[in-house]
Scaffold this active site. Structure first.
Site, PDB file in Angstrom:
ATOM      1  N   SER A 168       0.826  -1.207   0.000  1.00 38.05           N
ATOM      2  CA  SER A 168       0.000   0.000   0.000  1.00 38.05           C
ATOM      3  C   SER A 168       0.863   1.261   0.000  1.00 38.05           C
ATOM      4  CB  SER A 168      -0.885  -0.006   1.254  1.00 38.05           C
ATOM      5  OG  SER A 168      -1.467   1.260   1.461  1.00 38.05           O
ATOM      6  N   TYR A 182      -2.782   5.144  -3.401  1.00 38.09           N
ATOM      7  CA  TYR A 182      -3.733   6.165  -2.962  1.00 38.09           C
ATOM      8  C   TYR A 182      -3.262   7.439  -3.639  1.00 38.09           C
ATOM      9  CZ  TYR A 182      -5.811   3.218   0.631  1.00 38.09           C
ATOM     10  OH  TYR A 182      -6.472   2.228   1.291  1.00 38.09           O
ATOM     11  N   THR A 212      -6.767   2.716  -5.921  1.00 38.99           N
ATOM     12  CA  THR A 212      -7.848   2.654  -4.932  1.00 38.99           C
ATOM     13  C   THR A 212      -8.856   3.752  -5.222  1.00 38.99           C
ATOM     14  OG1 THR A 212      -6.271   1.878  -3.328  1.00 38.99           O
ATOM     15  CG2 THR A 212      -8.388   2.642  -2.490  1.00 38.99           C
ATOM     16  N   LYS A 227      -9.579  -0.641  -7.849  1.00 39.43           N
ATOM     17  CA  LYS A 227     -10.044  -1.310  -6.622  1.00 39.43           C
ATOM     18  C   LYS A 227     -11.138  -0.496  -5.938  1.00 39.43           C
ATOM     19  CE  LYS A 227      -8.396  -3.215  -2.231  1.00 39.43           C
ATOM     20  NZ  LYS A 227      -8.818  -2.242  -1.215  1.00 39.43           N
ATOM     21  N   HIS A 284     -13.831  -2.393   0.583  1.00 40.83           N
ATOM     22  CA  HIS A 284     -12.796  -2.024   1.552  1.00 40.83           C
ATOM     23  C   HIS A 284     -13.101  -2.687   2.905  1.00 40.83           C
ATOM     24  CE1 HIS A 284      -9.517   1.115   1.188  1.00 40.83           C
ATOM     25  NE2 HIS A 284      -9.310   0.653   2.407  1.00 40.83           N
TER      26      HIS A 284
END
Lengths: 365, 365, 365, 365
Positions: free
Chosen positions: A121, A145, A171, A240, A264
């Site tokens: 991530s 992100y 994301t 996602k 999520h």
């Protein structure tokens, strides 16, 4: 004050995945990390969607087929040409250093052990480079992100490409933090840095809550961001956080190379549907043009089977892998996947499906 | 160390079948046989299918009919020309020596007392010959767990034929052990031999878990195995463990003389449908060409009625008969069937069905 | 030993009907009458149908209508030309002497007080004559449990006719006792006589269980029994215990003057539908040719409203009236009906229905 | 004896709205106001409709949309040309002096703080003039419980018009008090006057129960009352308490300027549908000709979203605002709306809806 958490490194004996949460809670609370545990476990508002995610699997049943000459179950599969020993992969989870001192390094090693896929991530406790170096060429994806600052986005993606990741996960469902009451009550703030952030002139997250972290990211994500990332990285991009068939269609039209069906883990929008409930309609519009990864609520090999039979190509596991990480480091992570593999292979044998293709063509009742 | 369990031999006063489990648990735990009790009671994974098996009967209701001149209820019926005093038969259960020192011998005697059918398992604590000798010509079936070794299969079936069994039950749903957590937690291993195995050069199961036992059997069962068994034995073959209409059709086409609708009492595939829920669709394709035996979840005469009204010709009882065996030996087994007969006859009278044929033509709501 | 029970005679303050059961239980247990309370309260087997009876009302909702100029709610109605101040009548209940020393005499007086209808059971603790004499011409029906002996049936009906009853209720759903576990466990036997029986050469029930009582009655009831009773009595005959539209049709064709939709408060066949769930389909075939009485599960004025809106003309109350009888004799019985009347009139006002005809034409959602 | 209740004046920290009730209960019981708390919290009979009101929101889900370029959520909207900063308004509640010494004055101030709408009840503890004077021109509506006495109605409406209210809310669902058991048990009587009543020659409610209060009002409300009020006031009239599409249609035909879908928070007719369940059918017949206000059961921003997406234009909050009033006066009221605004804006952002119009065109699953 230094944040201290698990340093265990050993395989974990697992009866079932659901039982791990209580074990980890006890350990983390004993180490004074109740808030961090709450952050890892919690979900949005009433946690209705969290519960529905797992409950929803009971709305479909596997009708076992017999006398079909199944000698054993073959779990191997692949994505983007990358061979995997199991359809069970790891869902990217932020700040894994909360659960284990080695953080994502151990998770990456664990997933390598089982011949599966690790994704790091943006908000990892480990840099994308460290995660990559932890393993010897095992496949890794990078979960982005997106920042408001495109220079930072390019900087970050450039690091990921250099580290050798095989795909980018954009994301899309977190342009704001979900209203997670456990974090609100505990006033949770990250006690450890998000290392991918600290190398650039942005906050590393220490002393911030998740709502502030997401607030600092880009809210107004658009479909064109998919192509932008592809241009920057020349890598396949998975989107996602898809729950709507229209979004899946539009993302593919905009260039997405994979659709990641997820809510999520119930951490963002409460009152949204169980992720499993929306999977069939999304699979129906995707029509196998791109692979579908599924997550949210999977706790049993049976759930993996049902997700695959409903249109998923791979099934990702979030919290339970973090529990394995806490309980046994890299080996603990491997134990979790091995246990799910065991349940999945029993389910396949008893259902009469000899390989992942057979699972995918099984009709649920 | 010798395994010690019940030696009781007397009729049992029964209020309802559900209450027996707790009584037996108390007795078996007191004798140090918690693991054995867990093996007998347990089911796969979350035991969702186990619970659904019984819950599912509540999804259909019996609309009582009145003023139809029903003087009394006649429970007699038959299978393969064998007359039976009741449609309630015994489902084959392995290792009944766990529940009672006399094991299957007492169960066989109990079923004879009530004029019904006993079936001996390959994995019985008693040989097929001993079970046959225990009764004076009362009908018995033999349940086959097929071995990888066809010579052993023939050896075993030959013994069964010589013992005089009237039909062979081919177990199709157990090419692997279900993931039964109670056994995993207790690390259950069989403390007593499976006598049908020990006469041949194979393990008798002592010190093995059920997962190993099933692992040693044949995984790759095929439709042709039905005809193979018929050729070897010249007896009718029922295929047990059918949950799919397609499997029922294919089994009949392959020569099956009976379809046994069962999910093994929820002990194999968790997340599969309740057995009662799939019965009507199977009956619809079988179209009365061969008899249908039903089991899984039956605890009330009302359940027997509903199964018969949904397409079953006979209804088999597993765990509750084992509880009767533990509580009272042969007489305890008879008490269980008599109690169910009592409930069934009240249900028939109140529903307005004078005999089993009338029950079968009753429409549920 | 003499059976002692309540002698209270006073109005009862009622919050809601459900709360009465616990009060009565405490009183009856304190007087040593636990078994009698169990007999009055209990139902068959798992008491699933008992619970469904009341739960089922939640499956339909009353959509309130507004601005319709409703000044007040008029509850008056009638059956067979008999005017009634409320559609809420009393369901015949056997052996009311268990609840109160005055038994049916007080219940009859209570129903007279509220201008409604009382029905005396064949198995009452009071004779039909005593019940009739207790009131001054208030309407009463006679509930017949038919005997195998037609001479006794005629003898009994003759008494009822002479006592002045306005209709005969033929109980069709009780050709055998339901399997009521609470009675089985307590080995309940009637401690007081059934006076309508003792005047003839038959057992008066003392020292018998309900299963024996029903066993002594006629099992093979037929449709022709309706006309037989009409010929004997020249009175309207209601058939009680109808749950099937076909039975309703056939009963009307055979001469029935009224259909009483009931599952005997869940005391007979467990696993049958909630009585409220079958009412609409029965009303659809009856097509207002004869009145429909409804019982089973009614505990609220809202339930009365919903039953009327689903096809019932009158709604009968069983156990709660017995609780009122125990708590306050005739006045207690009146209190129960008055409370329900109060709830019903509020419901009607808020729903926008000014009288019983308006309630009947209300569409539920 | 003087009634003493909260005098707190401060913002309230809120985790979620559901948790406020227990806090207020503890405070009010400690001050000896258990009955008043019960009156504020309670609902009719079994409180089934009360529970359904909130449960019903789980029957629809919001499918989150992503990559739609939503930078932030704009909550502003309007009614009758009056701009509002949020679609969340206050539902009129009687006798707010029970919760706070300042009563409606503080509630009005709180709603002004958040730029939203306050409505004063005929049965308020404060006069319509006092409420109006409390704020500086912030919009207010007047909720009319119509009297049997038209002179009083005109007197009252004249006061409201002079006080500057922007619309009249005609309460249609309360021509009688619901059967609220908590009030029955506590024998609740209003300890404080209803000031709008005391200025005229009618009872001010002190020492009366709600059933008497409503009993004194006009039962036989008719459609023509809408036009009558319009003629008297020259203001828009909303009809509050609509649950039926037919009533909505008829009210519009009769001149209604707005439809207020509500079941009075489950306080009137128990056994009626959840208010949210009837909203779509009402919206379908209203066809945007007049605005729809919705209340009953709303406890989350997610619920506000779902109501707007089902046809509501504004969403009103009852009890939770009273809890805020008790906990912190005007600031407490504002805290409640601000918290809901926060949840709503997160929900909008995550659902992909940038403004109230977008929410209204979102399709629920």
């Amino acid at each position: 004050m230094t944040y201290l958490t698990s340093t265990d490194e050993h395989a974990v004996e697992i009866v079932n995945l659901k039982s791990l949460e209580a074990l980890v809670k006890e350990r983390m609370v004993a180490q004074g990390n109740r808030g961090a545990f709450g952050y890892l476990r919690g979900a949005a508002e009433d946690e209705w969607t969290l519960r529905e995610n797992t409950e929803s699997f009971n709305r479909k049943t596997i009708v076992p087929r017999v006398l079909r000459g199944i000698d054993s179950a073959d779990l191997s599969t692949s994505i983007f040409g990358i061979p995997l020993k199991t359809p069970i992969i790891q869902a990217p989870v932020a700040a894994q250093g909360l659960a284990h001192m080695e953080g994502e390094v151990d998770t990456a090693k664990g997933m390598e052990k089982v011949g599966s896929l690790f994704s790091i991530s943006t908000y990892g406790s480990t840099t994308v480079e460290e995660a990559a170096e932890a393993v010897n060429g095992a496949p890794q994806f990078f979960q982005l992100y997106m920042s408001k600052d495109d220079e930072f986005n390019q900087y970050l993606l450039n690091k990921a490409v250099k580290a050798g990741v095989k795909a980018i996960i954009l994301t899309a469902d977190s342009t704001l933090g979900g209203y997670r009451e456990e974090d609100v009550v505990s006033k949770f703030q990250f006690p450890i840095p998000m290392k991918n952030l600290e190398s650039y002139s942005v906050t590393d997250g220490v002393g911030k809550g998740i709502f502030e972290i997401f607030g600092a990211a880009k809210q107004g994500l658009v479909l064109d961001d998919i192509q932008k990332i592809k241009n920057w990285t020349n890598l396949p991009v998975l989107v996602k956080g898809i729950q709507s068939p229209i979004d899946a269609l539009e993302a593919i039209t905009a260039g997405a190379d994979g659709i990641w069906v997820s809510n999520h883990g119930g951490r963002q929008l409460d009152g949204g549907p169980a992720s499993f409930d929306v999977l069939p309609a999304i699979a129906a519009v995707v029509k196998k043009r791109v692979p579908i990864v599924f997550d949210s609520g999977v706790r049993r090999g049976e759930h993996v089977f049902k997700a695959l039979a409903s249109g998923a190509d791979l099934v990702a596991i979030g919290r339970p892998i973090i529990w394995g990480l806490n309980l046994g480091g890299a080996d603990g992570v491997a134990s979790v996947v091995e246990h799910l593999n065991h349940e999945l292979s029993i389910t396949m044998q008893l259902a009469g499906a000899k390989d992942i293709e057979s699972v995918k063509t099984t009709e649920l009742l």
